[in-house]
Scaffold this active site. Structure first.
Site, mmCIF file in Angstrom:
data_model
loop_
_atom_site.group_PDB
_atom_site.id
_atom_site.type_symbol
_atom_site.label_atom_id
_atom_site.label_comp_id
_atom_site.label_asym_id
_atom_site.label_seq_id
_atom_site.Cartn_x
_atom_site.Cartn_y
_atom_site.Cartn_z
ATOM 1 N N LYS A 55 3.748 -7.110 12.040
ATOM 2 C CA LYS A 55 3.014 -7.425 10.814
ATOM 3 C C LYS A 55 3.226 -8.877 10.383
ATOM 4 O O LYS A 55 4.339 -9.316 10.172
ATOM 5 C CB LYS A 55 3.475 -6.471 9.709
ATOM 6 C CG LYS A 55 2.647 -6.577 8.452
ATOM 7 C CD LYS A 55 2.777 -5.304 7.644
ATOM 8 C CE LYS A 55 2.113 -5.404 6.307
ATOM 9 N NZ LYS A 55 1.967 -4.097 5.667
ATOM 10 N N ARG A 75 0.832 -1.199 0.000
ATOM 11 C CA ARG A 75 0.000 0.000 0.000
ATOM 12 C C ARG A 75 0.866 1.247 0.000
ATOM 13 O O ARG A 75 2.052 1.205 0.295
ATOM 14 C CB ARG A 75 -0.896 0.022 1.250
ATOM 15 C CG ARG A 75 -2.010 -0.989 1.230
ATOM 16 C CD ARG A 75 -2.840 -0.897 2.495
ATOM 17 N NE ARG A 75 -3.364 0.448 2.676
ATOM 18 C CZ ARG A 75 -3.043 1.255 3.689
ATOM 19 N NH1 ARG A 75 -2.211 0.858 4.620
ATOM 20 N NH2 ARG A 75 -3.558 2.464 3.762
ATOM 21 N N ARG A 106 -0.668 4.849 12.999
ATOM 22 C CA ARG A 106 0.188 3.944 13.785
ATOM 23 C C ARG A 106 -0.034 4.214 15.268
ATOM 24 O O ARG A 106 -0.415 5.344 15.646
ATOM 25 C CB ARG A 106 1.671 4.121 13.420
ATOM 26 C CG ARG A 106 2.189 5.501 13.647
ATOM 27 C CD ARG A 106 3.641 5.665 13.197
ATOM 28 N NE ARG A 106 3.997 7.072 13.133
ATOM 29 C CZ ARG A 106 4.351 7.810 14.176
ATOM 30 N NH1 ARG A 106 4.411 7.267 15.371
ATOM 31 N NH2 ARG A 106 4.649 9.083 14.039
#
Ligand code: BTN
Length: 252
Positions: A118, A59, A249
């Site tokens: 992640k 992204r 974030r």
């Protein structure tokens, strides 16, 4: 590597007539390849898996790097005609998280996280080549870390499926998540984000946490709206963050 292409096909083809599975040793990007094919008139439903991508994309214009065997990289291409597209990538995240493990969370809009690291990324792209309105061609690209990452230089090293699915290789992980993923996409096409909202919120990694938006705005995340926007309580009031071009974030 041996891929369970036939088992994948058997699970998915009843849901998607005309579905095919293709495994490539190498391609620039599975998303790019499916968009190229659709532009050339090939828009039948397909799962394209690449053992290696030379120009994987993430992204926000970022790259997606993965070593051979170290990750599962695939794109699902199909024509879709939902009444409202908003929330599709969140619904994809919900499906992947639910297929993987109860400990897997989601960071809005569509990062798949394990213990704040992640584990997988999702890149949804749509295009209309025929002119006119619906349906559009959708490419749902997914990258999952399968092996323990080499030194990445990232401040937080990524998570990998070995932490939750001991011994599962990329093919086994694919088999585990592909049929529920197609079912979820069909449910999204029929019903939109609504059936996914509570399920997203149950796995929302940012819920009630201090967050910083890409433009520096600070606030506290308060879950999603029924169209999949992120609610952030800021000094200026409640913000509804809709653009998936925005990065969010947790505050340090
Ligand atoms: C992100 O986290 O920014 C999204 C990453 C998406 C990566 C996958 S790997 C398979 C597919 N092909 C690509 O080029 N990107 C997606």
């Amino acid at each position: 590597m041996l891929w369970p292409a036939e088992a994948v096909w058997e699970g998915v083809s009843p849901l998607l007539p005309g579905f095919t599975v293709e495994i490539l040793p190498q391609v620039d990007s599975t998303n790019t390849e499916l968009m190229r094919r659709a532009r050339a008139g090939r828009s039948e439903p397909v799962l394209l898996v690449a053992e290696q991508q030379t120009a994987g994309r993430g992204r926000l214009g970022r790259g997606w790097r993965s070593g051979p065997g170290g990750s599962l990289t695939f794109s699902l291409g199909l024509s879709l005609a939902p009444a409202d597209w908003s929330g599709l990538s969140l619904a994809v995240g919900v499906s992947l998280a639910e297929s993987l493990d109860p400990a897997v969370h989601l960071k809005w809009p569509n990062d798949v996280w394990l213990s704040d690291r992640k584990l997988a990324g999702i890149l949804v792209e749509t295009a209309s080549f025929g002119g006119g309105e619906a349906p559009r061609y959708a490419v749902i690209g997914v990258g999952v870390n399968i092996a323990a990452p080499q030194a990445t230089g990232l401040s937080t090293p990524p998570a990998w499926t070995g932490e939750i699915l001991a011994g599962a290789d990329a093919g086994q992980v694919l088999l585990r998540l592909i049929q529920p993923l197609v079912q979820s996409i069909k449910a999204f096409e029929a019903l939109g984000f609504a059936p996914f909202q509570a399920r997203f919120d149950a796995r929302d990694a940012l819920r009630d946490r201090a967050v910083v938006l890409g433009d520096g705005t600070a606030g506290t995340a308060h879950g999603t709206t029924e169209s999949g926007a992120l609610l952030v309580h800021t000094a200026a009031g409640m913000l509804t963050v809709t653009s998936s071009d925005v990065s969010v974030r947790p505050a340090a």
